[in-house]
Every structure is written in C-alpha cells, then in structure tokens.
Motif scaffolding. Structure first.
Motif, PDB file in Angstrom:
ATOM      1  N   ARG A 136     -26.377 -32.732  40.258  1.00 15.80           N
ATOM      2  CA  ARG A 136     -26.795 -33.524  41.414  1.00 15.80           C
ATOM      3  C   ARG A 136     -27.014 -32.618  42.623  1.00 15.80           C
ATOM      4  O   ARG A 136     -26.305 -31.629  42.795  1.00 15.80           O
ATOM      5  CB  ARG A 136     -25.733 -34.574  41.779  1.00 15.80           C
TER       6      ARG A 136
ATOM      7  N   PRO B  11     -24.493 -39.807  33.264  1.00 12.97           N
ATOM      8  CA  PRO B  11     -23.092 -39.469  33.545  1.00 12.97           C
ATOM      9  C   PRO B  11     -22.172 -40.022  32.468  1.00 12.97           C
ATOM     10  O   PRO B  11     -22.484 -41.032  31.824  1.00 12.97           O
ATOM     11  CB  PRO B  11     -22.834 -40.140  34.891  1.00 12.97           C
TER      12      PRO B  11
ATOM     13  N   GLN C 151     -19.940 -42.883  38.936  1.00 13.47           N
ATOM     14  CA  GLN C 151     -21.101 -42.354  39.649  1.00 13.47           C
ATOM     15  C   GLN C 151     -21.587 -43.348  40.703  1.00 13.47           C
ATOM     16  O   GLN C 151     -21.888 -42.971  41.840  1.00 13.47           O
ATOM     17  CB  GLN C 151     -22.237 -42.028  38.686  1.00 13.47           C
TER      18      GLN C 151
ATOM     19  N   ASN D 160     -23.726 -30.467  42.880  1.00 11.13           N
ATOM     20  CA  ASN D 160     -22.552 -30.973  42.179  1.00 11.13           C
ATOM     21  C   ASN D 160     -22.870 -31.109  40.701  1.00 11.13           C
ATOM     22  O   ASN D 160     -23.907 -31.658  40.334  1.00 11.13           O
ATOM     23  CB  ASN D 160     -22.122 -32.324  42.752  1.00 11.13           C
TER      24      ASN D 160
ATOM     25  N   GLU E 256     -21.239 -31.984  36.630  1.00  8.61           N
ATOM     26  CA  GLU E 256     -20.204 -32.708  35.897  1.00  8.61           C
ATOM     27  C   GLU E 256     -20.044 -32.082  34.516  1.00  8.61           C
ATOM     28  O   GLU E 256     -20.975 -32.087  33.705  1.00  8.61           O
ATOM     29  CB  GLU E 256     -20.624 -34.172  35.768  1.00  8.61           C
TER      30      GLU E 256
ATOM     31  N   ASN F 139     -13.452 -31.758  31.820  1.00  6.12           N
ATOM     32  CA  ASN F 139     -12.372 -31.382  32.734  1.00  6.12           C
ATOM     33  C   ASN F 139     -11.702 -30.064  32.382  1.00  6.12           C
ATOM     34  O   ASN F 139     -11.293 -29.310  33.253  1.00  6.12           O
ATOM     35  CB  ASN F 139     -11.309 -32.491  32.750  1.00  6.12           C
TER      36      ASN F 139
ATOM     37  N   SER G 191     -15.657 -32.338  37.959  1.00 10.42           N
ATOM     38  CA  SER G 191     -16.781 -31.920  38.798  1.00 10.42           C
ATOM     39  C   SER G 191     -16.541 -30.558  39.433  1.00 10.42           C
ATOM     40  O   SER G 191     -15.401 -30.174  39.707  1.00 10.42           O
ATOM     41  CB  SER G 191     -17.030 -32.941  39.916  1.00 10.42           C
TER      42      SER G 191
ATOM     43  N   ASP H 159     -18.130 -28.540  42.824  1.00  4.82           N
ATOM     44  CA  ASP H 159     -18.974 -28.578  44.015  1.00  4.82           C
ATOM     45  C   ASP H 159     -19.438 -27.166  44.339  1.00  4.82           C
ATOM     46  O   ASP H 159     -18.620 -26.234  44.377  1.00  4.82           O
ATOM     47  CB  ASP H 159     -18.212 -29.138  45.220  1.00  4.82           C
TER      48      ASP H 159
END
Length: 272
Positions: A109, A124, A130, A154, A156, A159, A186, A188
């Motif tokens: 994104r 997503p 989202q 950004n 995704e 994890n 995520s 950034d």
C-alpha cells in the motif's frame, strides 16, 4: 523530577484494547484534567490521519496527531509539518519489492495525501481489518504510476517474518528508507530520517517543550525510537521485548486493562 508537559501515545496495541475500544468517559475526564494542568495530549501513530480522526471522534478534544510515523503532523486541522518519500524513490522501491519474490508482500500500500493506494489484484489476509485501518482506499492497476504526496509505504507479510524483512529492506535501500515492524504482520516504510521520535520532538519544539518533558507510550518497533528519545518512555505490558528494553517504565496493566489511562492518572498525580 522533571515535570511532564506533553503525553504522546501510540494507538493500536497501546491506547486501544484488542477489540479497538477505549474508556471514553474516563479519558474525557483525563483530557480536561490534562488541559487544566497544562499538559498537551498527542496521538503518535503509524496510521493515516483519516483513520485517527475516526478512532478519536468520540473524544473530539483530541486534536493533535503525529500520523504516518511522524510524516504528517496536524494540530487542530492545521498541517504543521510534512515529510514525504520522494516520488522517484517510492516508484523504485515498489518496483524492486514487487520484482523480488523473497520480498513481495501479500499486499503493498502507498499512504498518500489523497488516498491509500492498493493494486486492485492484491487481496489482504483480513479484509475486515483493512477496511478498519484504511478508510480512503484507491484501487489502481500499477503502484509505480501513482502520483501523490506519499508519506509511507506499507506491506503485509506473515507475522513471523516481519522483523527479518524490515532489516533486509533497510539493508537493500540504505539511506533511502526506514522500514519498521508496526504490528499485525505489517511493515511501515517511511523516509530514511523519519520516525515517531523525530515527529514528536519536532512538534514539542514548536511548543517550547524539550524531550525530557515528554512522556510517550508504545508497544511495537515503530515506537522504539520515540520511547528511547523522550524523558519518560513507557512500554506496554503487552509490548515487544525490544520496546521494553529501551523503556523507563512498563505499564502494570496491558492495553486491555487501561494500561495507558492508569499511567496518565499517575502523571496527573505527580507520581511518575
């Protein structure tokens, strides 16, 4: 003990519960007490401004936002500071990430002044989340063709890989970006010199407040610099160990049990 003149808090995993709520009545009373004590309250988040307005709509006295991990600072509707990723750098990074199967995220994104841009072919893992975090989505065919003021990229990912991937991205694009894990799988990516610490202290300086007079709350890696830089860095009980390692204080309660609000009461009472 240095008097606290400003409180900055992260939102998700910190101020909000896991169900994305906060005690609005208690917090509204605290805001009045903070104003009476001359203590500024600031939201410091990786999220875009529209989302933060929506989260804090029940307490409209909240009017100061360090959004986009410091890239956009707005006070009472007035933009005080902006720090963006140059458009050619955005296009280069996007192209390189998408061309590398070991870096390509499930969703990528671009958070811009006029929308959050997503390739219409991306899906997503959690559409509901989202829709919650991004209420200004613009679907496009090619992210490398987006022309807007871009505060943040950004991505995704799963994890369990984001810490390693954030390090790889910083190594891949040295001096061009600052990639930070921001929770919920995520990462950034902001301008190389930007983080919440820079944004918060830039805002504080405009008010004549020095870092020693700031208390800040956080739980994840994109909060780490901010907590390390202020006079009273407060990590959430539920926060990452990397964040707790730089904190001056760890909340006795987690984000589901008013961890931030309890410490605000202690600050108001002069107990921390």
């Amino acid at each position: 003990m240095t008097r606290i003149k400003m409180i900055a808090t992260n939102v998700d995993g910190t101020f909000l519960t896991q169900k994305r709520h906060y005690n609005q009545t208690r917090f509204a009373h605290q805001l009045m007490a903070l104003e009476a004590a001359g203590i500024r309250f600031v939201v410091a988040s990786g999220n875009h401004l529209g989302h933060l307005h929506r989260v804090f709509a029940p307490t409209p006295a909240v009017q100061t936002f360090v959004a986009e991990n410091g890239g956009l600072i707005v006070d009472h509707g007035q933009t005080l500071f902006e720090d963006v990723i140059p458009t050619p750098t955005v296009h280069q990074i996007v192209a390189d990430i998408l061309a590398d199967d070991t870096l390509r995220p499930q969703v990528l994104r671009l958070s811009g002044a006029h929308g959050t841009y997503i390739n219409r072919r991306d899906h997503p893992s959690d559409p509901t989340s989202q829709a919650y975090f991004f209420n200004n989505i613009v679907l496009v065919d090619d992210l490398t063709k987006v022309e807007d003021t871009i505060y943040k990229i950004n991505g995704e990912w799963p994890n369990d890989t984001i810490q390693r991937l954030a390090d790889r991205l910083n190594h891949r694009f040295p001096g061009q970006i600052n990639a930070m894990a921001s929770g919920f799988g995520s990462i950034d990516i902001v301008a190389a010199h930007m983080n919440k610490a820079i944004g918060v202290t830039r805002l504080a300086k405009s008010w004549g407040i020095v870092p020693a007079e700031i208390a800040a709350f956080g739980d994840n890696d994109n909060d780490r610099d901010m907590l390390a830089h202020v006079g009273l860095g407060i990590a959430m009980q539920n926060g990452r160990d990397t964040v707790k390692a730089v904190a001056d204080l760890i909340t006795p309660a987690d984000n589901d049990h008013n961890g931030v609000l309890d410490i605000i009461d202690f600050i108001l009472a002069g107990k921390v």
